[in-house]
Design a protein around this motif. Structure first.
Motif, mmCIF file in Angstrom:
data_model
loop_
_atom_site.group_PDB
_atom_site.id
_atom_site.type_symbol
_atom_site.label_atom_id
_atom_site.label_comp_id
_atom_site.label_asym_id
_atom_site.label_seq_id
_atom_site.Cartn_x
_atom_site.Cartn_y
_atom_site.Cartn_z
ATOM 1 N N LEU A 73 0.812 -1.214 0.000
ATOM 2 C CA LEU A 73 0.000 0.000 0.000
ATOM 3 C C LEU A 73 0.846 1.265 0.000
ATOM 4 C CD1 LEU A 73 -2.803 -1.048 2.487
ATOM 5 C CD2 LEU A 73 -3.117 -0.504 0.076
ATOM 6 N N ALA A 74 2.033 1.219 0.577
ATOM 7 C CA ALA A 74 2.878 2.419 0.640
ATOM 8 C C ALA A 74 3.251 2.912 -0.741
ATOM 9 C CB ALA A 74 4.134 2.150 1.462
ATOM 10 N N ALA A 75 3.339 1.999 -1.698
ATOM 11 C CA ALA A 75 3.671 2.395 -3.066
ATOM 12 C C ALA A 75 2.567 3.263 -3.657
ATOM 13 C CB ALA A 75 3.890 1.160 -3.939
ATOM 14 N N LEU A 76 1.373 3.203 -3.078
ATOM 15 C CA LEU A 76 0.254 4.005 -3.556
ATOM 16 C C LEU A 76 -0.006 5.209 -2.651
ATOM 17 C CD1 LEU A 76 -1.875 3.923 -5.853
ATOM 18 C CD2 LEU A 76 -3.370 2.694 -4.292
ATOM 19 N N PHE A 77 0.103 5.001 -1.334
ATOM 20 C CA PHE A 77 -0.275 6.040 -0.372
ATOM 21 C C PHE A 77 0.902 6.683 0.347
ATOM 22 C CE2 PHE A 77 -4.029 3.210 -0.524
ATOM 23 C CZ PHE A 77 -4.958 4.132 -0.974
ATOM 24 N N GLY A 78 2.110 6.215 0.088
ATOM 25 C CA GLY A 78 3.264 6.818 0.720
ATOM 26 C C GLY A 78 3.548 6.256 2.100
ATOM 27 N N ASP A 79 4.380 6.970 2.854
ATOM 28 C CA ASP A 79 4.876 6.477 4.135
ATOM 29 C C ASP A 79 3.774 6.258 5.171
ATOM 30 O OD1 ASP A 79 7.363 6.527 3.049
ATOM 31 O OD2 ASP A 79 8.058 8.318 4.112
ATOM 32 N N ASP A 80 2.623 6.891 5.011
ATOM 33 C CA ASP A 80 1.525 6.684 5.958
ATOM 34 C C ASP A 80 1.097 5.221 6.019
ATOM 35 O OD1 ASP A 80 1.503 9.326 6.623
ATOM 36 O OD2 ASP A 80 -0.219 9.851 5.363
ATOM 37 N N ALA A 81 1.353 4.494 4.947
ATOM 38 C CA ALA A 81 0.952 3.090 4.887
ATOM 39 C C ALA A 81 2.091 2.140 5.211
ATOM 40 C CB ALA A 81 0.390 2.764 3.492
ATOM 41 N N TYR A 82 3.254 2.682 5.586
ATOM 42 C CA TYR A 82 4.429 1.830 5.796
ATOM 43 C C TYR A 82 4.179 0.805 6.905
ATOM 44 C CZ TYR A 82 9.084 0.309 7.145
ATOM 45 O OH TYR A 82 10.167 -0.456 7.475
ATOM 46 N N GLU A 83 3.665 1.251 8.049
ATOM 47 C CA GLU A 83 3.447 0.328 9.159
ATOM 48 C C GLU A 83 2.454 -0.766 8.785
ATOM 49 O OE1 GLU A 83 2.523 2.164 12.830
ATOM 50 O OE2 GLU A 83 4.286 3.472 12.837
ATOM 51 N N SER A 84 1.461 -0.413 8.000
ATOM 52 C CA SER A 84 0.499 -1.413 7.541
ATOM 53 C C SER A 84 1.180 -2.455 6.672
ATOM 54 C CB SER A 84 -0.633 -0.735 6.765
ATOM 55 O OG SER A 84 -1.321 0.193 7.578
ATOM 56 N N ASP A 85 2.063 -2.023 5.788
ATOM 57 C CA ASP A 85 2.784 -2.956 4.917
ATOM 58 C C ASP A 85 3.692 -3.875 5.724
ATOM 59 O OD1 ASP A 85 1.547 -1.954 2.707
ATOM 60 O OD2 ASP A 85 3.283 -0.871 1.925
#
Length: 786
Positions: A73-85
């Motif tokens: 997801l970070a590839a689409l939404f940026g660092d905000d999604a890093y922890e989720s990834d």
């Protein structure tokens, strides 16, 4: 200009397209709701056409499904999604999906490739990329065959406990409490069970512990307010971040992901065929998780139902010979293994001796340009997921890691001719293990587990399982003497019958009882009779709580605790509604529900909440409290002196204070007149599009309308603010023209589509809307270029 850009990303509805990747031409007919009927002579061609339609209507949703399962997801939404990834990557589902693709039979692989080609052709045929990408400043990434299997893995997250938190929660509960308390707080079942074979568990009588709870837990309770509950507002705000709330599977609701499904044989229908119903309970979003579709098989039969965008198969539906539906099974589908490691934790103990951990390196790409590396480690059973409350490393063995966890055998199920055939196919389905209910046009009904069942070796010193149950060992119920089958995420049979499956974290059974009783109440059923059971919102579980509240409010000394006006107001509400329904105009329902919640929290619920606060990553109260009604009601009935809730001289005073607190919850501490605080005022639909949370000003444009809600937990009509029946279906195979289907949102993800919200109001109103697509409004020809 903005309108033109949005408009140019709408799908192709009419006309002719020249396609080089088809065997022969295929036709896509749509009705006014956008429901496609696909006509082609080859299954590969209908798969191509379905992919084409899915891409043009739902590509962003498909993209989120594959990314959420792969941790991308970070590839689409940026660092905000890093922890989720990071949370997702340890499962390595991208690699597992690639391996699963290589194992597919040739026909299934061909259908999958055709579907993928259709997806990419569909997205390329749009004048502009889907509007969501324009808003994000991104470009759609092409679809790969393994992406479809990633969409199946995404459903594992929704329907299973991917990190074994229930097991770690149980371990903490067992370590923190005396044995008598652990047994009391973990009942196996009881009076609310509704097994299909009318069996009852033995030794379910609860014994109230003679000991008080441990001092450290009691100390916490004494340090908090005597009565602590969270307010029940009309629109409770989520505490999860934007990505978790809208894109990660399985993180956005405290409701029980599940479903209702049932069937009756031909002796109870006006036809020669049996009849079945299915409503799948999941998070409600815009667009809906499912996409309605219909196509013709090579033998001329029509398959109709709902598909999962991103995959080429019918998930639930009917093929004129059989109809099938799913409910979540809540078996024991994973094991936490406490690892024995060497001193520096570079090796772990197995039955074969010491083994090295396998290390995997991941690159998490971010649209912000700050790519990061991640290392995960695995054992022979599965990945290392962290440490338990004692600091020991844990591995998780989960069915989703099996090479056979995903496949496309739904393509075989859609061709089945009978219940017998479908039951055989069901055992081979690569999907999260589900209860499957099947009815056929010859009048038969059946149930089994669809998906893998682990075969455990209880003598294995290191835990885990080494194999899976063979087809002959699967539990099956076919044409029972009762002429009826029902499942509602409850215990289905006796413990002996399902001992090799288990029952882990399932539902209390009150909902299943109402379904069962509705089926036993009649000897003939029409489709609308089944719909009435689906819409049943009577709160039978709360009947005894209503009586308790009445008893409390009519006690002689009640006015010493609660004001006369409050008592009279509550009594007036309760007497007006002798039978409770979770309907919009009911005031009594919300009052009694709050009364039960206060008592539950302050007798036993606080124990689970305390442990959750102490172990936030390892303990989840909601996974252990589905059956808390049993021990709480035992306390209510027996009222042991040594267990009077803290700060109260006796149980009578506690109940009276609980009644006052329930009044305060519903009236917001007296700000509102109780008589005006109906369930509909405080309980509205909140079906949002993901982007409206990030851009609230677009909510009026993207979200479904707010409506008063009928329904709640512990009744057939399960419905929360953003949780409930993601589809309702009633069908007798061979009689599809009389069948019923609802969805909470329309077919399209595009707000400019004429059918963006089509069908929503029928779902709200419970209207018996048609199962089959309606009159053709648009025709799109995909012509083959050889």
């Amino acid at each position: 200009m903005i309108y033109f850009i949005l408009y140019s990303s709408l799908p192709d509805l009419d006309g002719t397209k020249k396609i080089t990747l088809l065997n022969q031409g295929v036709t896509i007919e749509r009705d006014a709701q956008g429901i496609p009927t696909i006509r082609g002579k080859h299954r590969q061609d209908t798969a191509f056409a379905l992919g084409y339609v899915h891409a043009q209507e739902r590509y962003f949703q498909m993209d989120l499904l594959r990314r959420s399962a792969a941790g991308e997801l970070a590839a689409l939404f940026g660092d905000d999604a890093y922890e989720s990834d990071v949370k997702i990557r340890l499962h390595r589902f991208r690699e597992r999906a690639k391996q699963a693709v290589r194992k597919l039979p040739k026909a299934h692989y061909a259908a999958l490739v055709a579907y993928s080609n259709g997806v990419n052709t569909g997205i390329e045929s749009l004048v502009n990329d889907p509007y969501q990408y324009l808003l994000l400043g991104q470009t759609p990434k092409p679809w790969e065959p393994e992406d479809s299997l990633l969409c199946v893995y995404a459903m594992y997250f929704d329907l299973n406990d991917e990190l074994g938190v229930r097991e770690t929660s149980l371990a903490i509960l067992k370590d923190e409490l005396p044995p008598s308390w652990f047994k009391f707080l973990t009942p196996k079942g009881g009076e609310w069970d509704a097994a299909m074979d009318d069996s009852a568990l033995e030794d379910v009588k609860l014994s109230i512990p003679s000991l008080s709870l441990p001092k450290k837990l009691l100390a916490y309770n004494l340090s908090t307010p005597a009565l602590f509950v969270s307010k029940l507002s009309a629109h409770p705000k989520q505490t999860l971040n934007f990505v978790d709330r809208h894109f990660l599977p399985g993180t956005n609701t405290n409701f029980l992901p599940g479903s209702n499904s049932w069937a009756v044989d031909a002796s109870l229908t006006p036809y020669d065929s049996a009849m079945m119903a299915n409503d799948m309970h999941l998070t409600l979003r815009v667009p809906n998780i499912w996409f309605r579709a219909s196509w013709y098989l090579e033998d001329g039969r029509r398959v109709t139902g709902v598909t999962l965008p991103g995959t080429p198969a019918m998930v639930v539906g009917s093929n004129e010979h059989i109809a099938w539906g799913f409910t979540n099974s809540y078996g024991n589908w994973g094991d936490i293994i406490v690892l024995q490691t060497n001193a520096d934790e570079t090796q772990y103990q197995s039955a074969e001796g010491w083994k090295n951990f396998t290390v995997y390196k991941h690159l998490i790409e971010s649209s912000n340009g700050s790519d990061k590396e991640l290392l995960t480690i695995e054992t022979q059973w599965g990945p290392v997921i962290g440490r338990n409350h004692k600091g020991q490393l844990l591995a998780h063995q989960w069915l989703a890691y099996s090479p056979n966890a995903t496949n496309l055998n739904l393509l075989v199920l859609e061709k089945s001719d009978s219940v017998k055939d479908a039951l055989d196919v069901a055992k081979s389905l690569g999907m999260p293990p589900q209860s499957i209910v099947i009815a056929d046009n010859e009048g038969h009904i059946g149930w089994t587990i669809a998906g893998l069942i682990p075969k455990r070796d209880e003598a294995a010193m290191t835990g885990g399982w080494q194999d899976y149950e063979q087809a002959n060992d699967y539990p099956i119920l076919s044409d029972p003497d009762s002429h009826r089958i029902w499942t509602a995420n409850n215990r289905l049979f006796s413990a002996k019958t399902l001992s090799h499956i288990g029952f882990e974290g399932g539902d209390l059974g009150a909902r299943a009882q109402q379904v069962r009783d509705g089926l036993l109440a009649k000897t003939q059923f029409k489709e609308t009779d089944f719909l009435a059971i689906q819409l049943d919102n009577e709160a039978k579980l709360l009947a005894r709580w209503r009586q308790l509240l009445l008893d409390v409010l009519t006690a002689k000394n009640i006015h010493e605790v609660i004001s006369k006006g409050q008592v009279e107001s509550m009594l007036a509400v309760l007497k007006k509604e002798p039978i409770l329904y979770a309907k919009p105009d009911s005031v009594a329902y919300g009052l009694v529900k709050s009364f039960r919640k206060v008592i539950t929290k302050n007798t036993l619920g606080w124990v689970f909440e305390t442990l959750e606060k102490q172990h936030p990553k390892l303990f989840k109260a909601s996974l252990l409290t589905k059956l808390i009604e049993y021990p709480v009601w035992e306390l209510v009935q027996n009222r042991p002196v040594h267990l009077v809730p803290a700060n109260y001289a006796n149980w009578a005073l506690f109940f009276q204070a609980s009644a006052e607190q329930a009044y305060n919850i519903v009236t917001d501490n007296g700000q509102y007149d109780l008589a005006t605080q109906s369930w509909g005022v405080r309980h509205k639909i909140d079906i949002q599009h993901p982007l409206s949370a990030a851009l609230p000003e677009l909510g009026f444009f993207l979200d479904m309308p707010d409506s008063p809600l009928s329904g709640d937990t512990d009744m057939p009509k399960v419905l929360g603010h953003h949780f409930g029946a993601s589809v309702r279906m009633v069908v007798a195979p061979g009689q599809e023209q009389k069948a019923i289907m609802h969805m909470p949102a329309g077919q399209s993800s595009h707000p400019l589509s004429s059918y963006y919200s089509s069908g929503h109001q029928d779902w709200v109103d419970g209207k018996a809307s048609a199962f089959l697509p309606g009159e053709t409004k648009w025709v799109l020809e995909l012509q083959s270029i050889q």
